[in-house]
Design an enzyme around this catalytic site. Structure first.
Site, PDB file in Angstrom:
ATOM      1  N   CYS A 124     -35.091 -36.748   7.522  1.00  8.84           N
ATOM      2  CA  CYS A 124     -33.711 -36.342   7.241  1.00  8.84           C
ATOM      3  C   CYS A 124     -32.773 -36.605   8.415  1.00  8.84           C
ATOM      4  CB  CYS A 124     -33.672 -34.862   6.863  1.00  8.84           C
ATOM      5  SG  CYS A 124     -34.595 -34.478   5.356  1.00  8.84           S
ATOM      6  N   HIS A 149     -26.393 -32.852   7.114  1.00 14.08           N
ATOM      7  CA  HIS A 149     -27.385 -33.419   6.207  1.00 14.08           C
ATOM      8  C   HIS A 149     -27.449 -32.553   4.957  1.00 14.08           C
ATOM      9  CE1 HIS A 149     -31.066 -34.514   4.316  1.00 14.08           C
ATOM     10  NE2 HIS A 149     -31.702 -33.430   4.715  1.00 14.08           N
ATOM     11  N   ASN A 155     -30.847 -33.989  -2.337  1.00 13.17           N
ATOM     12  CA  ASN A 155     -31.191 -34.348  -0.955  1.00 13.17           C
ATOM     13  C   ASN A 155     -31.701 -35.783  -0.950  1.00 13.17           C
ATOM     14  OD1 ASN A 155     -32.415 -34.742   1.534  1.00 13.17           O
ATOM     15  ND2 ASN A 155     -33.429 -32.758   1.587  1.00 13.17           N
TER      16      ASN A 155
END
Length: 334
Positions: free
Chosen positions: A114, A261, A291
């Site tokens: 990520c 993020h 995500n």
């Protein structure tokens, strides 16, 4: 020392929209449960044979290059961030170079989950600041949908992730705008709290899985200790944002746009409250994309810019936390 600035941005997501209602038809979940815990309403999944990690990266990159005004022949280097490459090896950077018809320039693959885009941006920033390169293409692309456990067993993780790609062109600049600093961290002690253990020497190798053909083996599906990850994320997000501000003699009041993020809307909201930022100073799009791992920040950055939420002179903060654990931030004067 030179300065590096973002001269072009682009993103691409598949057309195939997967809603929470769609997921409730194949696993024991529902829209209320997913939204309450993650804020996600829908995400994009590729249709097998239509998109790949590389092809999505190429589509995002073409938009970024066109907007940058930089010719293909003037791209000096590629940095490609992903944890879902088309092949186990080689990485997608070289395939991207081929499909874009770029010269035989270097292509570096970054695997920082990520945090991958900020890590990749940091590498590109240093190459430009030291004078080695002038124009660098930074791409982040992920296909998570093909590797998820889309059954009741995997529902707590599988409802979170989506597919997509984002890209920026980083260009040498002589003025004071651009990337002011980047800050990178890791803590491998907690690596297995968010991980896919196989295939790999730490779990099972590909040949082991093929030989066993064991449908109950969970080692090649994502595992996440959700509460543990959440608790660490909110701490590290705060730390790395403050680190970036302090390094540039800035305060929270100087932040014009925070792009975190897109891991979980609840994490972003927690950080927003902690820093006392108004809604117009934080950009979230996890509600419609889920995500997308390394791709989430460049997708969100591009959308925020396209919507006029980022203007020349703004102080933009990027921050990420994810598997590894790794976390990072970037402070940008737009």
């Amino acid at each position: 020392m030179y300065q590096s600035k973002i001269s072009g941005l682009g993103f691409y997501v598949p057309d195939n929209v997967v809603t929470n209602e769609d997921l409730s038809k194949i696993m024991d979940t529902n829209d209320e449960w997913i939204q309450e815990r993650t804020g996600i309403q829908e995400r994009r999944h590729i249709i097998r044979g239509q998109d790949t990690t590389t092809s999505m990266g190429v589509k995002a990159a073409k938009i970024a290059i066109e907007r940058s005004g930089v010719a293909n022949d003037d791209i000096d280097f590629i940095v490609f961030a992903t944890i879902s490459p088309d092949y186990y090896f080689p990485g997608p950077g070289v395939e991207l170079q081929k499909q874009l018809g770029l010269k035989t320039i270097g292509a570096l693959d970054v695997r920082n989950q990520c945090s991958g885009f900020i890590y990749a941006l940091s590498v590109a920033d240093q190459f430009i600041k030291t004078g080695m390169y002038k124009n660098i293409l930074v791409v982040a692309s992920e296909v998570q949908s093909l590797g998820l456990d889309m059954t009741d067993r995997g529902r707590s993780v599988s409802v979170i992730f989506g597919d997509g790609a984002g890209a920026v062109v980083l260009t040498r600049s002589d003025d004071e705008s651009g990337i002011l600093s980047t800050h990178l961290h890791s803590e491998g002690e907690h690596a297995k709290e968010l991980a896919v253990l196989a295939p790999g020497m730490g779990g099972k190798w590909v040949t082991d899985i093929l030989a066993e053909n064991n449908p109950d083996d969970e080692s090649y599906f994502p595992y996440m200790n959700g509460q543990f990850v959440f608790k660490h994320a909110v701490v590290r997000f705060s730390e790395v944002i403050n680190e970036g501000l302090q390094a540039n003699n800035l305060t929270v009041s100087d932040i014009d746009m925070l792009i975190p993020h897109q891991a979980n809307l609840r994490i972003s909201q927690f950080i927003q409250r902690k820093f006392g930022l108004t809604d117009d100073k934080v950009f979230n799009n996890i509600q419609k994309y889920g995500n997308t791992t390394a791709a989430s920040i460049p997708i969100a950055l591009t959308e925020a810019w396209e919507q006029g939420k980022i203007k020349k002179g703004d102080t933009v903060v990027l921050a990420a936390f994810g598997s590894g654990f790794t976390w990072a931030s970037a402070i940008i004067k737009w």
